[in-house]
Design a protein around this motif. Structure first.
Motif, short mmCIF file in Angstrom:
data_model
loop_
_atom_site.label_atom_id
_atom_site.label_comp_id
_atom_site.label_asym_id
_atom_site.label_seq_id
_atom_site.Cartn_x
_atom_site.Cartn_y
_atom_site.Cartn_z
N UNK A 129 20.36 27.93 -15.64
CA UNK A 129 20.40 26.59 -14.83
C UNK A 129 20.22 26.62 -13.35
N UNK A 130 20.45 27.90 -12.75
CA UNK A 130 20.17 28.35 -11.35
C UNK A 130 18.49 27.81 -11.11
N UNK A 131 17.91 28.34 -12.02
CA UNK A 131 16.12 27.68 -11.96
C UNK A 131 15.98 26.28 -11.66
N UNK A 132 16.93 25.36 -12.44
CA UNK A 132 16.79 24.02 -12.43
C UNK A 132 17.24 23.41 -10.86
N UNK A 133 18.38 23.88 -10.63
CA UNK A 133 18.88 23.58 -9.52
C UNK A 133 17.98 24.17 -8.22
N UNK A 134 17.23 25.30 -8.37
CA UNK A 134 16.19 25.81 -7.24
C UNK A 134 15.14 25.15 -7.15
N UNK A 135 14.90 24.24 -8.21
CA UNK A 135 13.73 23.39 -8.10
C UNK A 135 14.05 21.99 -7.29
N UNK A 136 15.11 21.40 -7.49
CA UNK A 136 15.43 20.19 -7.17
C UNK A 136 16.77 19.99 -6.02
N UNK A 137 17.45 21.02 -5.79
CA UNK A 137 18.43 20.80 -4.88
C UNK A 137 18.13 21.22 -3.45
#
Length: 241
Positions: A129-137
């Motif tokens: 999940x951290x990878x997803x947020x690192x890409x768009x947050x």
């Protein structure tokens, strides 16, 4: 509609190839773990590529960015396609090919999977999940933040994921059980299923015939009323021992 039909055939074929690799995985890993994991990863990524090809030729037929599941898949494909970062290694790759078992010995991970058709069992393919947020947050100030999306589009997608795909519920559950953010994984398969149900239903309603064998099989499957309830999430703990 002919170019859309061709793209849908390609997508259906990629789904069959991924399913075949899933069926081979447990036997092959006993012989060659690296090959088993790489085959599964490449066929999963091929599904994302085929989905993006469909998006390219049908963006005027379906509102991809107004739906959290389809918007997420496009973002995920672009991230994996361009690979200007170290994000999005699958759970299998992270743990079994990168010394993950040794590095994480004793750690517990929260694995979250949305429920499909009220069924407890769904195929599993996990990203952090951290990878997803690192890409768009943007607030995370990640070096791997998506550079081609505007800030407003990234924030819109972030809100869609938290609200529509209920990623915020996963985060809340992790906090309640005291899991660090880096130890939360999301099953991507239910999200993919939800997107396919919308896509196939859309084109069926537009009169597109599912002529090829793979497309007919998946077309019938995804237009049969299959439903993902993103408010219902199954959690399991995996502890590395």
């Amino acid at each position: 509609m002919e170019v859309i039909s061709i793209a849908l055939d390609k997508l259906s074929n990629s789904m069959r190839l991924y399913t075949e690799e899933c069926s081979k995985f447990h036997k092959l890993k006993l012989i060659d773990m690296e090959e088993a994991i790489d085959n599964l990863d490449r066929t999963f990524e091929a599904k994302l590529e085929a989905f993006h090809s469909l998006y390219d030729v049908s963006k005027d037929n379906f509102p991809y960015f107004e739906n959290a599941d389809t918007a997420f898949l496009i973002m995920l494909r672009n991230a994996i396609h361009h690979r200007d970062h170290l994000l999005f290694s699958s759970w299998n790759s992270e743990m079994l090919l990168n010394d993950g078992l040794e590095k994480n010995y004793g750690a517990a991970f929260l694995m979250a999977s949305h429920i499909v058709n009220e069924d407890d069992f769904t195929s599993q393919y996990y990203y952090k999940l951290d990878d997803i947020y690192a890409r768009i947050d943007p607030s995370l100030d990640s070096p791997y933040l998506e550079k081609k999306m505007s800030r407003s589009k990234k924030l819109k997608l972030l809100k869609q994921l938290k609200d529509e795909l209920c990623f915020e519920l996963v985060t809340e559950q992790a906090k309640k059980e005291r899991y660090p953010n880096k130890q939360i994984y999301i099953n991507i398969v239910p999200i993919f299923i939800s997107a396919m149900a919308k896509i196939f239903t859309c084109f069926q309603n537009e009169g597109l015939e599912f002529k090829r064998f793979d497309t007919d099989v998946y077309g019938k499957h995804f237009t049969s009323g299959i439903k993902v309830d993103f408010t219902k999430i199954k959690y399991k703990q995996v502890r590395i021992q």
